[in-house]
Design an enzyme around this catalytic site. Sequence first.
Site, PDB file in Angstrom:
ATOM      1  N   GLU A  74      -9.761  -1.747   5.158  1.00 55.78           N
ATOM      2  CA  GLU A  74     -10.460  -1.475   6.406  1.00 55.78           C
ATOM      3  C   GLU A  74     -11.695  -2.377   6.540  1.00 55.78           C
ATOM      4  O   GLU A  74     -12.140  -2.977   5.547  1.00 55.78           O
ATOM      5  CB  GLU A  74     -10.889  -0.005   6.434  1.00 55.78           C
ATOM      6  CG  GLU A  74      -9.727   0.984   6.358  1.00 55.78           C
ATOM      7  CD  GLU A  74      -8.926   1.084   7.658  1.00 55.78           C
ATOM      8  OE1 GLU A  74      -9.057   0.198   8.531  1.00 55.78           O
ATOM      9  OE2 GLU A  74      -8.172   2.059   7.791  1.00 55.78           O
ATOM     10  N   ASP A  90       0.817  -1.213   0.000  1.00 48.16           N
ATOM     11  CA  ASP A  90       0.000   0.000   0.000  1.00 48.16           C
ATOM     12  C   ASP A  90       0.851   1.263   0.000  1.00 48.16           C
ATOM     13  O   ASP A  90       2.067   1.221   0.218  1.00 48.16           O
ATOM     14  CB  ASP A  90      -0.945  -0.009   1.209  1.00 48.16           C
ATOM     15  CG  ASP A  90      -0.264  -0.434   2.500  1.00 48.16           C
ATOM     16  OD1 ASP A  90       0.975  -0.421   2.544  1.00 48.16           O
ATOM     17  OD2 ASP A  90      -0.962  -0.760   3.467  1.00 48.16           O
ATOM     18  N   ASN A 145      -7.895  -2.949  14.190  1.00 50.18           N
ATOM     19  CA  ASN A 145      -9.276  -3.224  13.769  1.00 50.18           C
ATOM     20  C   ASN A 145      -9.346  -4.361  12.754  1.00 50.18           C
ATOM     21  O   ASN A 145     -10.354  -4.551  12.092  1.00 50.18           O
ATOM     22  CB  ASN A 145      -9.917  -1.950  13.196  1.00 50.18           C
ATOM     23  CG  ASN A 145      -9.216  -1.466  11.931  1.00 50.18           C
ATOM     24  OD1 ASN A 145      -8.258  -2.093  11.477  1.00 50.18           O
ATOM     25  ND2 ASN A 145      -9.687  -0.376  11.367  1.00 50.18           N
ATOM     26  N   HIS A 159      -7.442  -4.651  10.028  1.00 52.41           N
ATOM     27  CA  HIS A 159      -7.130  -4.363   8.630  1.00 52.41           C
ATOM     28  C   HIS A 159      -5.846  -5.050   8.200  1.00 52.41           C
ATOM     29  O   HIS A 159      -4.941  -5.276   9.006  1.00 52.41           O
ATOM     30  CB  HIS A 159      -7.139  -2.855   8.323  1.00 52.41           C
ATOM     31  CG  HIS A 159      -5.988  -2.054   8.833  1.00 52.41           C
ATOM     32  ND1 HIS A 159      -6.150  -0.884   9.547  1.00 52.41           N
ATOM     33  CD2 HIS A 159      -4.655  -2.216   8.709  1.00 52.41           C
ATOM     34  CE1 HIS A 159      -4.972  -0.374   9.824  1.00 52.41           C
ATOM     35  NE2 HIS A 159      -4.044  -1.165   9.336  1.00 52.41           N
TER      36      HIS A 159
HETATM   37  C1  GLP Z   1      -0.641   0.172   8.773  1.00 58.02           C
HETATM   38  C2  GLP Z   1      -0.295  -0.559   7.448  1.00 58.02           C
HETATM   39  C3  GLP Z   1      -0.480  -2.039   7.566  1.00 58.02           C
HETATM   40  C4  GLP Z   1       0.123  -2.478   8.883  1.00 58.02           C
HETATM   41  C5  GLP Z   1      -0.723  -1.965  10.019  1.00 58.02           C
HETATM   42  C6  GLP Z   1      -0.155  -2.278  11.387  1.00 58.02           C
HETATM   43  O1  GLP Z   1      -1.696   1.055   8.690  1.00 58.02           O
HETATM   44  N1  GLP Z   1      -0.970  -0.089   6.287  1.00 58.02           N
HETATM   45  O2  GLP Z   1       0.127  -2.684   6.458  1.00 58.02           O
HETATM   46  O3  GLP Z   1       0.136  -3.871   8.962  1.00 58.02           O
HETATM   47  O4  GLP Z   1      -1.034  -0.621   9.867  1.00 58.02           O
HETATM   48  O5  GLP Z   1       0.887  -1.416  11.723  1.00 58.02           O
HETATM   49  P1  GLP Z   1       1.890  -1.673  12.906  1.00 58.02           P
HETATM   50  O6  GLP Z   1       2.767  -2.798  12.485  1.00 58.02           O
HETATM   51  O7  GLP Z   1       2.669  -0.380  13.035  1.00 58.02           O
HETATM   52  O8  GLP Z   1       1.100  -1.981  14.100  1.00 58.02           O
END
Ligand code: GLP
Length: 251
Positions: A143, A67, A136, A138
């Site tokens: 989302e 992304d 959440n 995702h």
């Molecule tokens: C972000 C990314 C995801 C990631 C998630 C968790 O928004 N787009 O690809 O897995 O949130 O992030 P973190 O590893 O910092 O908890």
Amino acid sequence: MKIIVTKDYESLSLRACQLIEEEVERRPDAVLGLATGSTPLGTYKQMIRSYKHGRTDYQHVTTFNLDEYVGLTGDHPQSYRFFMEEQLFKYLNVPSNHTYIPNGTADDMEEECERYERLIDEIGPPDLQLLGIGQNGHIGFNEPGTPFDSETHLIKLAESTRKANARFFDTLEDVPTRAITMGIRSILKSKRILLLASGERKAEAIYRLLNEVVDEKFPASSLNRHADVTLIVDEKAYHKVEETGGNRSVE
Ligand code: GLP
């Protein structure tokens, strides 16, 4: 889903690095699906350390990222392109024209989504896709409510996700409101998926992943429909499952 519970974040990162390296050793021209966020940082550090010791050669590897924020150029410090360059790519010998990330500043976003999905189909799909999980549920930036048959698409970020990611920006207002993300179907095209979760703040999401029915309200639950998923989770992120009787083997 295969579950590996590790003592802490460091052993989780080591284990993930090992699995990625094994993939590249088995298949020197492997296509790797990569993720951003704080969770894979330790894995990337281990990959860099190991690369410096000459263990794995990435010259024939191709990477796809999940992304990108809409509106941030690749040289913006909070863009995922910048993150990947700084946290991984600049240390490895993966050719820069083999590292694919959606373009968050394309003139025509719909066209960019189609172009990216086509690339995944033509060059990929990833042999191994690394994933984190949002609180959440995702995955990528899919989302809750994202259709399971979605391919690369534009999304509006949930407020909870913007808040969770605000720690990387100066203010909450600076966090983009939209992103371009591989869809659930695009992610499930990968041959194998490695999902990482660490720390107390992910305990609820991991509990839901392993206990709730497969439902678009919880995007990560789609992974239960994939034949080859390995979840690497540390004790803190696994504790709620364990308290309710989950099986495990700690590494
Ligand atoms: C972000 C990314 C995801 C990631 C998630 C968790 O928004 N787009 O690809 O897995 O949130 O992030 P973190 O590893 O910092 O908890």
